[in-house]
Design a protein around this motif. Structure first.
Motif, PDB file in Angstrom:
ATOM      1  N   ILE A   1     -38.140 114.466 -44.973  1.00  8.21           N
ATOM      2  CA  ILE A   1     -37.831 114.087 -43.593  1.00  8.21           C
ATOM      3  C   ILE A   1     -38.820 113.239 -43.056  1.00  8.21           C
ATOM      4  O   ILE A   1     -39.931 113.410 -42.934  1.00  8.21           O
ATOM      5  CB  ILE A   1     -37.971 115.679 -42.703  1.00  8.21           C
ATOM      6  N   GLY A   2     -38.307 112.279 -42.477  1.00 13.52           N
ATOM      7  CA  GLY A   2     -39.164 111.242 -41.705  1.00 13.52           C
ATOM      8  C   GLY A   2     -38.264 110.177 -40.993  1.00 13.52           C
ATOM      9  O   GLY A   2     -37.031 110.385 -40.991  1.00 13.52           O
ATOM     10  N   PHE A   3     -38.714 109.377 -40.342  1.00 11.37           N
ATOM     11  CA  PHE A   3     -37.899 108.438 -39.300  1.00 11.37           C
ATOM     12  C   PHE A   3     -38.680 106.917 -39.298  1.00 11.37           C
ATOM     13  O   PHE A   3     -39.981 106.845 -39.681  1.00 11.37           O
ATOM     14  CB  PHE A   3     -37.565 108.856 -38.070  1.00 11.37           C
ATOM     15  N   ARG A   4     -38.236 106.110 -38.884  1.00 10.10           N
ATOM     16  CA  ARG A   4     -38.712 104.701 -38.468  1.00 10.10           C
ATOM     17  C   ARG A   4     -38.117 104.235 -37.061  1.00 10.10           C
ATOM     18  O   ARG A   4     -37.020 104.172 -37.162  1.00 10.10           O
ATOM     19  CB  ARG A   4     -38.357 103.808 -39.542  1.00 10.10           C
ATOM     20  N   VAL A   5     -39.044 103.485 -36.416  1.00 11.27           N
ATOM     21  CA  VAL A   5     -38.681 102.959 -35.095  1.00 11.27           C
ATOM     22  C   VAL A   5     -39.315 101.483 -35.286  1.00 11.27           C
ATOM     23  O   VAL A   5     -40.322 101.343 -35.775  1.00 11.27           O
ATOM     24  CB  VAL A   5     -39.017 103.891 -33.897  1.00 11.27           C
ATOM     25  N   ALA A   6     -38.747 100.712 -34.274  1.00  8.59           N
ATOM     26  CA  ALA A   6     -39.259  99.484 -34.445  1.00  8.59           C
ATOM     27  C   ALA A   6     -38.942  98.709 -32.724  1.00  8.59           C
ATOM     28  O   ALA A   6     -38.056  98.862 -32.298  1.00  8.59           O
ATOM     29  CB  ALA A   6     -38.705  98.450 -35.585  1.00  8.59           C
ATOM     30  N   GLY A   7     -39.781  97.955 -32.689  1.00  8.02           N
ATOM     31  CA  GLY A   7     -39.738  96.996 -31.323  1.00  8.02           C
ATOM     32  C   GLY A   7     -40.458  95.783 -31.449  1.00  8.02           C
ATOM     33  O   GLY A   7     -41.474  95.402 -32.107  1.00  8.02           O
ATOM     34  N   ARG A   8     -39.967  94.655 -30.681  1.00  6.84           N
ATOM     35  CA  ARG A   8     -40.625  93.546 -30.592  1.00  6.84           C
ATOM     36  C   ARG A   8     -41.301  93.251 -29.175  1.00  6.84           C
ATOM     37  O   ARG A   8     -41.006  93.746 -27.928  1.00  6.84           O
ATOM     38  CB  ARG A   8     -39.696  92.250 -30.590  1.00  6.84           C
ATOM     39  N   VAL A   9     -42.448  92.904 -29.063  1.00  6.83           N
ATOM     40  CA  VAL A   9     -43.473  93.016 -28.164  1.00  6.83           C
ATOM     41  C   VAL A   9     -43.887  91.308 -27.788  1.00  6.83           C
ATOM     42  O   VAL A   9     -44.113  90.721 -28.983  1.00  6.83           O
ATOM     43  CB  VAL A   9     -44.724  93.491 -28.092  1.00  6.83           C
ATOM     44  N   SER A  10     -43.522  90.806 -26.874  1.00  8.20           N
ATOM     45  CA  SER A  10     -44.070  89.387 -26.415  1.00  8.20           C
ATOM     46  C   SER A  10     -45.450  89.340 -26.378  1.00  8.20           C
ATOM     47  O   SER A  10     -45.829  89.598 -25.234  1.00  8.20           O
ATOM     48  CB  SER A  10     -43.315  89.057 -25.341  1.00  8.20           C
ATOM     49  N   GLY A  11     -46.263  89.000 -27.317  1.00  9.48           N
ATOM     50  CA  GLY A  11     -47.345  88.776 -27.544  1.00  9.48           C
ATOM     51  C   GLY A  11     -48.051  88.418 -29.092  1.00  9.48           C
ATOM     52  O   GLY A  11     -47.408  88.973 -29.833  1.00  9.48           O
ATOM     53  N   PRO A  12     -49.330  87.804 -29.072  1.00 10.78           N
ATOM     54  CA  PRO A  12     -49.448  87.560 -30.562  1.00 10.78           C
ATOM     55  C   PRO A  12     -49.986  88.706 -31.080  1.00 10.78           C
ATOM     56  O   PRO A  12     -50.332  89.799 -30.687  1.00 10.78           O
ATOM     57  CB  PRO A  12     -50.821  86.437 -30.352  1.00 10.78           C
ATOM     58  N   VAL A  13     -49.928  88.941 -32.583  1.00 11.64           N
ATOM     59  CA  VAL A  13     -50.239  89.999 -33.160  1.00 11.64           C
ATOM     60  C   VAL A  13     -51.531  90.492 -32.985  1.00 11.64           C
ATOM     61  O   VAL A  13     -51.701  91.712 -32.922  1.00 11.64           O
ATOM     62  CB  VAL A  13     -50.133  89.585 -34.710  1.00 11.64           C
ATOM     63  N   GLY A  14     -52.757  89.787 -32.963  1.00 13.43           N
ATOM     64  CA  GLY A  14     -53.875  90.317 -32.737  1.00 13.43           C
ATOM     65  C   GLY A  14     -53.822  90.921 -31.271  1.00 13.43           C
ATOM     66  O   GLY A  14     -54.798  92.095 -31.198  1.00 13.43           O
ATOM     67  N   GLU A  15     -53.500  90.377 -30.278  1.00 13.85           N
ATOM     68  CA  GLU A  15     -53.337  91.143 -29.001  1.00 13.85           C
ATOM     69  C   GLU A  15     -52.661  92.407 -29.105  1.00 13.85           C
ATOM     70  O   GLU A  15     -53.251  93.654 -28.413  1.00 13.85           O
ATOM     71  CB  GLU A  15     -52.885  90.268 -27.885  1.00 13.85           C
ATOM     72  N   VAL A  16     -51.725  92.460 -29.688  1.00 14.90           N
ATOM     73  CA  VAL A  16     -50.790  93.750 -29.854  1.00 14.90           C
ATOM     74  C   VAL A  16     -51.327  94.920 -30.722  1.00 14.90           C
ATOM     75  O   VAL A  16     -51.451  95.987 -30.377  1.00 14.90           O
ATOM     76  CB  VAL A  16     -49.330  93.337 -30.383  1.00 14.90           C
ATOM     77  N   PHE A  17     -52.051  94.366 -31.693  1.00 17.42           N
ATOM     78  CA  PHE A  17     -52.757  95.311 -32.444  1.00 17.42           C
ATOM     79  C   PHE A  17     -54.015  96.108 -31.645  1.00 17.42           C
ATOM     80  O   PHE A  17     -54.084  96.949 -31.757  1.00 17.42           O
ATOM     81  CB  PHE A  17     -53.380  94.518 -33.742  1.00 17.42           C
ATOM     82  N   GLU A  18     -54.694  94.983 -31.116  1.00 20.90           N
ATOM     83  CA  GLU A  18     -55.790  95.672 -30.456  1.00 20.90           C
ATOM     84  C   GLU A  18     -55.218  96.629 -29.269  1.00 20.90           C
ATOM     85  O   GLU A  18     -56.093  97.645 -29.112  1.00 20.90           O
ATOM     86  CB  GLU A  18     -56.666  94.428 -29.578  1.00 20.90           C
ATOM     87  N   ALA A  19     -54.118  96.442 -28.693  1.00 19.28           N
ATOM     88  CA  ALA A  19     -53.563  97.359 -27.683  1.00 19.28           C
ATOM     89  C   ALA A  19     -53.466  98.734 -28.349  1.00 19.28           C
ATOM     90  O   ALA A  19     -53.384  99.785 -27.549  1.00 19.28           O
ATOM     91  CB  ALA A  19     -52.377  96.715 -27.020  1.00 19.28           C
ATOM     92  N   VAL A  20     -53.250  98.871 -29.500  1.00 22.16           N
ATOM     93  CA  VAL A  20     -52.786 100.293 -30.211  1.00 22.16           C
ATOM     94  C   VAL A  20     -54.387 100.615 -30.698  1.00 22.16           C
ATOM     95  O   VAL A  20     -54.917 101.963 -30.564  1.00 22.16           O
ATOM     96  CB  VAL A  20     -52.151 100.165 -31.225  1.00 22.16           C
ATOM     97  N   ALA A  21     -55.175  99.691 -31.306  1.00 20.60           N
ATOM     98  CA  ALA A  21     -56.550 100.141 -31.790  1.00 20.60           C
ATOM     99  C   ALA A  21     -57.503 100.611 -31.206  1.00 20.60           C
ATOM    100  O   ALA A  21     -58.377 101.548 -31.269  1.00 20.60           O
ATOM    101  CB  ALA A  21     -56.862  99.134 -33.144  1.00 20.60           C
ATOM    102  N   ASP A  22     -57.694  99.759 -29.962  1.00 19.60           N
ATOM    103  CA  ASP A  22     -58.873 100.077 -28.913  1.00 19.60           C
ATOM    104  C   ASP A  22     -58.404 101.472 -28.052  1.00 19.60           C
ATOM    105  O   ASP A  22     -57.751 101.528 -27.454  1.00 19.60           O
ATOM    106  CB  ASP A  22     -58.733  98.854 -27.993  1.00 19.60           C
ATOM    107  N   PRO A  23     -59.398 102.433 -27.962  1.00 21.33           N
ATOM    108  CA  PRO A  23     -59.159 103.390 -27.369  1.00 21.33           C
ATOM    109  C   PRO A  23     -59.003 103.286 -25.536  1.00 21.33           C
ATOM    110  O   PRO A  23     -58.351 104.034 -25.025  1.00 21.33           O
ATOM    111  CB  PRO A  23     -60.450 104.472 -27.672  1.00 21.33           C
TER     112      PRO A  23
END
Length: 163
Positions: free
Chosen positions: A3-25
């Protein structure tokens, strides 16, 4: 059956900025972990995520972080009881005695960032399946909230779950 799933979406922003928005508390607390996040997502760490609409904080084990590419987490599996139609409200359930694995991948796509979130590892039971459906909804909403925050500075979760 796994049992598992996958979801996906595109965000208008560079990978580094989007990654930081998740990694930074501090940043993820502004649009997703509305009760606060403690600890940066770094390989081998354990962080805490809390949501205003769900009682208590979750310990999240950070298994692997490859900056701007992948984040792998483990957290308590959630298993939900059948919805009581006459009672209204949300399904009741509980954290189970095992963990599921969440894998987030980030890649450049059309001048923005495509994020895929996969979660797997539930037991093959009706309660676990219901729990996975709830988490699928939650991760789909997280992608929408991330997009609104990065692109427009809007917190979509603000007031979303008030009764």
């Amino acid at each position: 059956m796994a049992i598992g799933f996958r979801v996906a979406g595109r965000v208008s922003g560079p990978v580094g900025e989007v990654f930081e928005a998740v990694a930074d508390p501090d940043t993820i607390s502004k649009y997703f972990t509305t009760g606060g996040a403690k600890g940066r997502l770094e390989s081998g760490s354990t962080v805490s995520w809390e949501f205003h609409d769900y009682p208590g904080a979750f310990e999240v084990d950070v298994i692997e972080v490859v900056p701007n590419e992948r984040i792998v987490l483990q957290w308590p599996a959630y298993e939900a009881e059948p919805h009581n139609v006459s009672g209204g409200g949300q399904d009741e359930g509980a954290d189970a005695d095992y963990k599921t694995t969440v894998t987030m991948t980030f890649r450049e796509a059309d001048g923005g960032t495509m994020i895929e979130i996969a979660e797997e590892g539930w037991r093959d039971t009706d309660a676990a399946r219901r729990g996975s459906y709830g988490n699928c909804q939650g991760w789909s909403q997280m992608l929408c909230c991330l997009k609104a925050w990065v692109e427009h500075g809007i917190n979509l979760r603000d007031g979303m779950y008030k009764a």
